[in-house]
Design a protein around this motif. Structure first.
Motif, short mmCIF file in Angstrom:
data_model
loop_
_atom_site.label_atom_id
_atom_site.label_comp_id
_atom_site.label_asym_id
_atom_site.label_seq_id
_atom_site.Cartn_x
_atom_site.Cartn_y
_atom_site.Cartn_z
N PHE A 150 8.47 1.10 -3.67
CA PHE A 150 8.47 -0.20 -3.00
C PHE A 150 9.85 -0.50 -2.41
O PHE A 150 9.97 -0.95 -1.26
N ALA A 151 10.92 -0.23 -3.17
CA ALA A 151 12.27 -0.50 -2.70
C ALA A 151 12.61 0.34 -1.47
O ALA A 151 13.15 -0.17 -0.48
N THR A 173 7.95 2.16 -12.95
CA THR A 173 9.20 2.66 -12.35
C THR A 173 8.93 3.35 -11.02
O THR A 173 9.63 3.12 -10.03
N ALA A 174 7.90 4.19 -10.98
CA ALA A 174 7.55 4.88 -9.73
C ALA A 174 7.18 3.88 -8.65
O ALA A 174 7.59 4.03 -7.49
N LEU A 176 2.29 -6.47 -6.40
CA LEU A 176 2.40 -5.26 -7.21
C LEU A 176 2.58 -5.54 -8.70
O LEU A 176 2.04 -4.81 -9.54
N PHE A 177 3.32 -6.58 -9.03
CA PHE A 177 3.74 -6.75 -10.42
C PHE A 177 3.26 -8.03 -11.08
O PHE A 177 3.46 -8.22 -12.28
N VAL A 178 2.64 -8.92 -10.33
CA VAL A 178 2.19 -10.19 -10.91
C VAL A 178 0.68 -10.35 -10.79
O VAL A 178 -0.03 -10.51 -11.78
N LEU A 185 0.83 -1.21 0.00
CA LEU A 185 0.00 0.00 0.00
C LEU A 185 0.86 1.26 0.00
O LEU A 185 0.52 2.26 -0.65
N ALA A 186 1.99 1.22 0.73
CA ALA A 186 2.89 2.37 0.74
C ALA A 186 3.44 2.63 -0.66
O ALA A 186 3.53 3.77 -1.11
N ALA A 187 3.83 1.56 -1.37
CA ALA A 187 4.36 1.71 -2.72
C ALA A 187 3.30 2.23 -3.68
O ALA A 187 3.56 3.11 -4.51
N GLN A 188 2.09 1.71 -3.55
CA GLN A 188 1.00 2.18 -4.42
C GLN A 188 0.66 3.64 -4.15
O GLN A 188 0.38 4.41 -5.07
#
Length: 473
Positions: free
Chosen positions: A145-146, A139-140, A341-343, A119-122
């Motif tokens: 996320f990192a 990319t954002a 997030l990505f899958v 949720l923080a990354a989104q």
């Protein structure tokens, strides 16, 4: 205590010479971890039960206070023993029997780490899209996320002293930014909400509020109080834990309720995606502070979860140092977050539904734990190192049986919006009950809590006198 030194204590009892601080210090970790903007959505959810402004605020605040009172009572066990929460569970469940609830606790903590960091990354990606439209969304998201994962893992590795300091300053920052945010949004607030709810819905709203907040933290209560001196007053430990966990989200609750009364369309959008919806109504100059508030609130909760999950791993008997356990949990968090997030496109809803199931088990655990702690106190006994390390007996059957029976009943009285999990839960409810307030309140969590405590009292009242008679014979 040196905040820049990696904490060396694991699930052992913290030596009295290393214990310090005052009960009011507990306000900060719990306040910081519960200032997430999801608190605004929680207010919208409670209004959705058909309550007006005043009933929604009263029932929500009562549910928050009651649920975090349970967390505070669990925290008392930490200050008395110097031992983390799930290790204390060996007293009512036995050394081996305790591994069952500890496994659920571990899954719950790691699961929420994944959800909160995701949720923080989104949130970061959504706001960066407005600040820098040319940056690709993937990319954002990856950058946010990192950074989020790195912060959570680093603070978790350093441990208790670092967490207490970080959460204190996060709370300071959140309070200031949240006040500014509320001032900017004040024109959208209102009190025009008609109440269609009866007494049953009021009770359901209180239960619903309990499941939204404190009941998700009961398996962590003692983790942050065990460094307090053993002479710390139990009432103060419970009070400051409750105030820290319940007061800040009460402010967000009130804001969410008033937003539903003043701007129903925005409130509806905030109930689904609070960060993106609430950002859309803000001026551009406040987006960076808002970004920090949104991300920081999620990370503060994830920090407590990763620290507690590491302690739960040790309580399961994994022979590893605490900071290495945190690193393993961090790896699981990164892998799970990457998948979400990505899958996956739908896994998040399913996973959150699964966490509701874990919440039933942990509510039952909390009741048994608190009853056992009260019995020890009433009998003039304390948690001793031998019991918590070796467990005599290996399985305390009254505790385990009470947990299993109460969890079964609780799972039968909750509902899920996920079609796969919906078939697993709610098996004790009629279709009419599922579709009404009873179903939406997930009352099974509270039923599990109450039933587990009553069962444990009843079974131990029968089993232990008989055991004494056999020994006497």
């Amino acid at each position: 205590m040196d905040t820049m030194a990696v904490e060396q204590n694991g699930i052992n009892a913290v030596p009295e010479g290393e214990r310090h601080g005052r009960p009011r210090d507990l306000f900060w970790p719990w306040a910081g971890s519960n200032l997430s903007l999801f608190g605004v959505a929680f207010g919208v959810y409670i209004v959705g039960l058909g309550l007006g402004v005043i009933p929604a605020i009263v029932t929500g605040a009562l549910g928050y206070a009651l649920s975090f009172l349970l967390v505070g009572l669990v925290a008392v066990g930490g200050s008395r023993s110097g031992v983390p929460t799930m290790t204390l569970g060996r007293a009512p469940f036995g050394y081996q029997g305790n591994k069952l609830p500890t496994l659920f606790s571990y899954v719950s903590n790691v699961g929420w780490e994944i959800v909160l960091v995701t949720l923080a990354a989104q949130a970061g990606a959504a706001i960066l899209a407005r600040l820098a439209p040319g940056v690709p969304a993937a990319t954002a998201t990856a950058v946010c996320f990192a950074v989020a994962a790195l912060v959570v893992i680093a603070v978790g590795v350093y441990g208790h002293a670092m967490i207490m300091v970080v959460q204190r300053y996060l709370t300071y920052a959140f309070v200031v930014l949240t006040v500014v945010y509320m001032v900017l949004m004040a024109p959208r607030l209102g009190g025009s909400l008609a109440s269609t709810a009866g007494p049953g819905e009021w009770v359901g709203a209180v239960i619903f509020a309990m499941t939204l907040l404190g009941l998700g933290w009961v398996n962590c209560g003692a983790d942050y109080s065990r460094y307090l001196p053993s002479a710390s007053p139990g009432r103060s430990v419970a009070l400051w834990t409750m105030l820290g966990g319940a007061l800040p989200p009460m402010v967000l609750l009130v804001f969410g309720v008033l937003l539903a009364g003043g701007d129903p369309k925005l409130a509806e959008a905030a109930g689904t995606d609070p960060v993106t919806a609430l950002a859309g109504a803000l001026p551009t100059w406040f987006l960076v502070p808002y970004l920090l508030t949104a991300i920081g609130g999620f990370l503060a909760g994830a920090i407590l979860d990763i620290y507690s999950s590491g302690l739960s791993m040790l309580a399961l008997g994994v022979p590893i140092r605490r900071h290495y356990a945190v690193l393993i949990d961090g790896l699981l968090m990164v892998l799970g977050g990457y998948y979400l997030l990505f899958v996956s496109t739908s896994f998040l809803a399913t996973f959150q539904a699964f966490l509701a199931i874990v919440g039933v088990v942990m509510a039952a655990w909390a009741a048994i734990f608190l009853v056992d702690m009260w019995r020890l106190r009433a009998g003039g006994r304390a948690y001793d190192e031998g019991l918590l390390r070796t467990g005599a007996p290996a399985v305390n059957w009254p505790g385990v049986v009470s947990l299993v029976v109460a969890s079964f009943a609780g799972l039968g009285l909750i509902t899920s919006g996920d079609e796969h999990i919906a078939g697993v839960v709610g098996f004790l409810m009629s279709e009419e009950m599922r579709g009404g307030t009873f179903g939406s309140a997930n009352i099974g969590v509270v039923i599990a809590l109450v039933l587990a405590g009553l069962l444990y009292v009843a079974i131990t009242a029968v089993v232990r006198p008989r055991s004494r008679e056999r020994r006497a014979g």
